[in-house]
Design a protein around this motif. Structure first.
Motif, mmCIF file in Angstrom:
data_model
loop_
_atom_site.group_PDB
_atom_site.id
_atom_site.type_symbol
_atom_site.label_atom_id
_atom_site.label_comp_id
_atom_site.label_asym_id
_atom_site.label_seq_id
_atom_site.Cartn_x
_atom_site.Cartn_y
_atom_site.Cartn_z
ATOM 1 N N ALA A 279 0.909 -1.170 -0.190
ATOM 2 C CA ALA A 279 -0.120 -0.036 -0.017
ATOM 3 C C ALA A 279 0.983 1.202 -0.109
ATOM 4 O O ALA A 279 1.948 1.219 0.211
ATOM 5 N N VAL A 280 0.335 2.324 -0.203
ATOM 6 C CA VAL A 280 0.968 3.689 -0.173
ATOM 7 C C VAL A 280 1.217 3.941 1.316
ATOM 8 O O VAL A 280 2.508 4.432 1.497
ATOM 9 N N MET A 281 0.387 3.774 2.178
ATOM 10 C CA MET A 281 0.482 4.029 3.587
ATOM 11 C C MET A 281 1.562 3.310 4.324
ATOM 12 O O MET A 281 1.829 2.270 4.217
ATOM 13 N N ARG A 282 2.424 4.038 4.901
ATOM 14 C CA ARG A 282 3.586 3.572 5.671
ATOM 15 C C ARG A 282 4.050 4.365 6.676
ATOM 16 O O ARG A 282 3.690 5.681 6.703
ATOM 17 N N ILE A 283 4.786 4.018 7.779
ATOM 18 C CA ILE A 283 5.215 4.710 8.801
ATOM 19 C C ILE A 283 6.706 4.643 9.019
ATOM 20 O O ILE A 283 6.964 3.351 8.756
ATOM 21 N N PHE A 284 7.539 5.545 9.529
ATOM 22 C CA PHE A 284 9.061 5.282 9.723
ATOM 23 C C PHE A 284 9.375 6.219 10.797
ATOM 24 O O PHE A 284 8.729 7.362 11.002
ATOM 25 N N THR A 285 10.625 6.036 11.080
ATOM 26 C CA THR A 285 11.126 6.871 12.349
ATOM 27 C C THR A 285 11.931 7.964 11.767
ATOM 28 O O THR A 285 12.274 8.183 10.441
ATOM 29 N N ARG A 286 12.180 8.977 12.576
ATOM 30 C CA ARG A 286 13.121 10.130 12.161
ATOM 31 C C ARG A 286 14.257 9.688 11.681
ATOM 32 O O ARG A 286 15.022 10.152 10.745
ATOM 33 N N ARG A 287 15.052 8.549 12.396
ATOM 34 C CA ARG A 287 16.220 8.141 11.954
ATOM 35 C C ARG A 287 16.232 7.481 10.619
ATOM 36 O O ARG A 287 17.058 7.652 9.623
ATOM 37 N N PHE A 288 14.966 6.751 10.192
ATOM 38 C CA PHE A 288 15.016 6.307 8.950
ATOM 39 C C PHE A 288 14.824 7.462 7.710
ATOM 40 O O PHE A 288 15.376 7.344 6.866
ATOM 41 N N ALA A 289 13.929 8.352 8.205
ATOM 42 C CA ALA A 289 13.694 9.593 7.213
ATOM 43 C C ALA A 289 15.342 10.188 7.259
ATOM 44 O O ALA A 289 15.456 10.555 5.885
ATOM 45 N N ASP A 290 16.066 10.420 8.047
ATOM 46 C CA ASP A 290 17.174 10.989 7.915
ATOM 47 C C ASP A 290 18.154 10.215 6.992
ATOM 48 O O ASP A 290 19.053 10.693 6.318
ATOM 49 N N GLN A 291 18.043 8.956 7.106
ATOM 50 C CA GLN A 291 18.919 8.038 6.179
ATOM 51 C C GLN A 291 18.355 8.096 4.845
ATOM 52 O O GLN A 291 19.251 8.302 3.785
ATOM 53 N N PHE A 292 17.111 8.241 4.531
ATOM 54 C CA PHE A 292 16.205 8.606 3.228
ATOM 55 C C PHE A 292 16.843 9.512 2.667
ATOM 56 O O PHE A 292 17.209 9.838 1.350
ATOM 57 N N LEU A 293 17.036 10.844 3.408
ATOM 58 C CA LEU A 293 17.482 11.976 2.814
ATOM 59 C C LEU A 293 19.022 12.130 2.382
ATOM 60 O O LEU A 293 19.398 13.378 1.780
ATOM 61 N N GLN A 294 19.587 11.118 2.785
ATOM 62 C CA GLN A 294 21.063 10.804 2.302
ATOM 63 C C GLN A 294 21.152 10.293 0.947
ATOM 64 O O GLN A 294 22.248 10.266 0.271
ATOM 65 N N TYR A 295 19.985 10.049 0.384
ATOM 66 C CA TYR A 295 20.222 9.520 -1.054
ATOM 67 C C TYR A 295 19.499 10.622 -1.949
ATOM 68 O O TYR A 295 18.391 11.170 -2.165
ATOM 69 N N PRO A 296 20.595 11.080 -2.814
ATOM 70 C CA PRO A 296 20.522 12.280 -3.677
ATOM 71 C C PRO A 296 20.004 11.929 -5.047
ATOM 72 O O PRO A 296 20.077 12.804 -5.774
ATOM 73 N N GLU A 297 19.960 10.875 -5.401
ATOM 74 C CA GLU A 297 19.708 10.556 -6.869
ATOM 75 C C GLU A 297 18.609 11.158 -7.325
ATOM 76 O O GLU A 297 17.488 11.536 -6.805
#
Length: 322
Positions: free
Chosen positions: A162-180
């Motif tokens: 599904a589109v719906m998902r939840i994640f932590t701040r730690r995970f979000a910060d890791q995601f923002l390290q992907y600049p492609e």
């Protein structure tokens, strides 16, 4: 000595990309607001408008005037959903971030279940639909889309995602390290790893309007994922080239033996031209695959911003991501 101050409640950010959703947005705010009010959490909305020209922005701004928890990030033009989601995550301040669409197919009543599951110690909880509430054609298109991804990327994305998902701040910060520039959100989420879980949810019919994510966009996204997360097309080109070389060698040896044993035959012009055209077409096809990879490398080397923000309501613009 002053008494200890109670710890602030965690902040939950709802990251919601919107694109021509004037028929859904008011109902979405009403339903999610009722659910969020019952949770022992602070909350905020981070709506990201991806270039709508209907009343979507006006409706969100009207609600934002009386509700400071509603933030609206307006992108300067249509960047695509992948960039809009990235912009929402970049602007969200929450300890927990919940990403969902405003069409209410993934119901807000599932939000408490996501929070409970995340608080068991996970970094990411994917929503999995028990049954996809779509017509037969949409179900078939989704099956082709996810089947293509599974076959060519090897990402092991959960079935019925599904589109719906939840994640932590730690995970979000890791995601923002992907600049492609060439972004496939699900692929990045899987690549980050960390501790993840899934949660079965009940899907319902879309509240209003029609999905903007048609089959063409789905398949474009699938090809983006294949070229971003897999080298299988290149490996297939090498294997097919080797196969053709072996087949051609066998064919030439066969012709030589036929001549040695004085077998009379004469190849016609149609067969010769056909072989040349076929060979040229195959070469161009696989050169095209290589060109796609080179083009994507070229886009990445420019390091352009992932999104361009026109205006932020009830907040400030996040740092530009490259």
């Amino acid at each position: 000595m002053s008494p200890a101050q109670p710890a602030a409640l965690p902040l939950l950010s709802l990251v919601v990309p919107v694109y021509y959703e004037e028929e859904c947005i008011a109902q979405f705010i009403a339903e999610t607001g009722a659910v969020l009010a019952s949770l022992p959490l602070r909350h905020e909305y981070v709506f990201v408008d991806d270039g709508s020209t209907d009343q979507t922005v006006a409706i969100i701004k009207e609600h934002a005037r009386t509700n400071p928890a509603i933030r609206l990030v307006e992108l300067s033009y249509n960047h695509g959903k992948q960039a809009a989601v990235t912009a929402g995550i970049a602007h969200a301040k929450g300890d927990y971030l919940l990403y969902m669409d405003p069409d209410l197919q993934d119901p807000p009543t599932e939000i408490p279940h996501f929070v409970t599951e995340l608080e068991k110690g996970y970094d990411l909880v994917f929503g999995i639909r028990r049954e996809k509430m779509d017509g037969p054609l949409n179900k078939l298109m989704s099956s082709v889309f996810w089947g293509t991804l599974d076959r060519f990327t090897g990402l092991a994305i959960p079935k019925g995602l599904a589109v719906m998902r939840i994640f932590t701040r730690r995970f979000a910060d890791q995601f923002l390290q992907y600049p492609e520039q060439n972004r496939f959100i699900e692929g990045i989420f899987m690549h980050i790893g960390l501790k993840r879980s899934t949660l079965l949810i009940e899907q319902r019919e879309r509240f209003a309007g029609t999905s903007k994510f048609n089959f063409s966009r789905k398949m474009n996204l699938a090809f983006d994922a294949i070229f971003d997360f897999s080298e299988k097309p290149l490996k297939a080109a090498v294997k097919f080239g080797a196969f053709l070389s072996i087949a051609a060698s066998i064919f030439l040896v066969g012709i030589l033996l036929a001549k040695l044993f004085l077998i009379e035959f004469q190849a016609g012009w149609p067969s010769l031209i056909g072989a040349i055209v076929l060979g040229t077409g195959i070469q161009l096809f696989f050169v095209g695959i290589v060109a796609i990879y080179i083009g994507r490398i070229y886009r990445e080397t420019k390091r352009r911003p992932l999104f361009s923000v026109k205006e932020v309501t009830n907040g400030v613009s996040a740092p530009v991501l490259h």
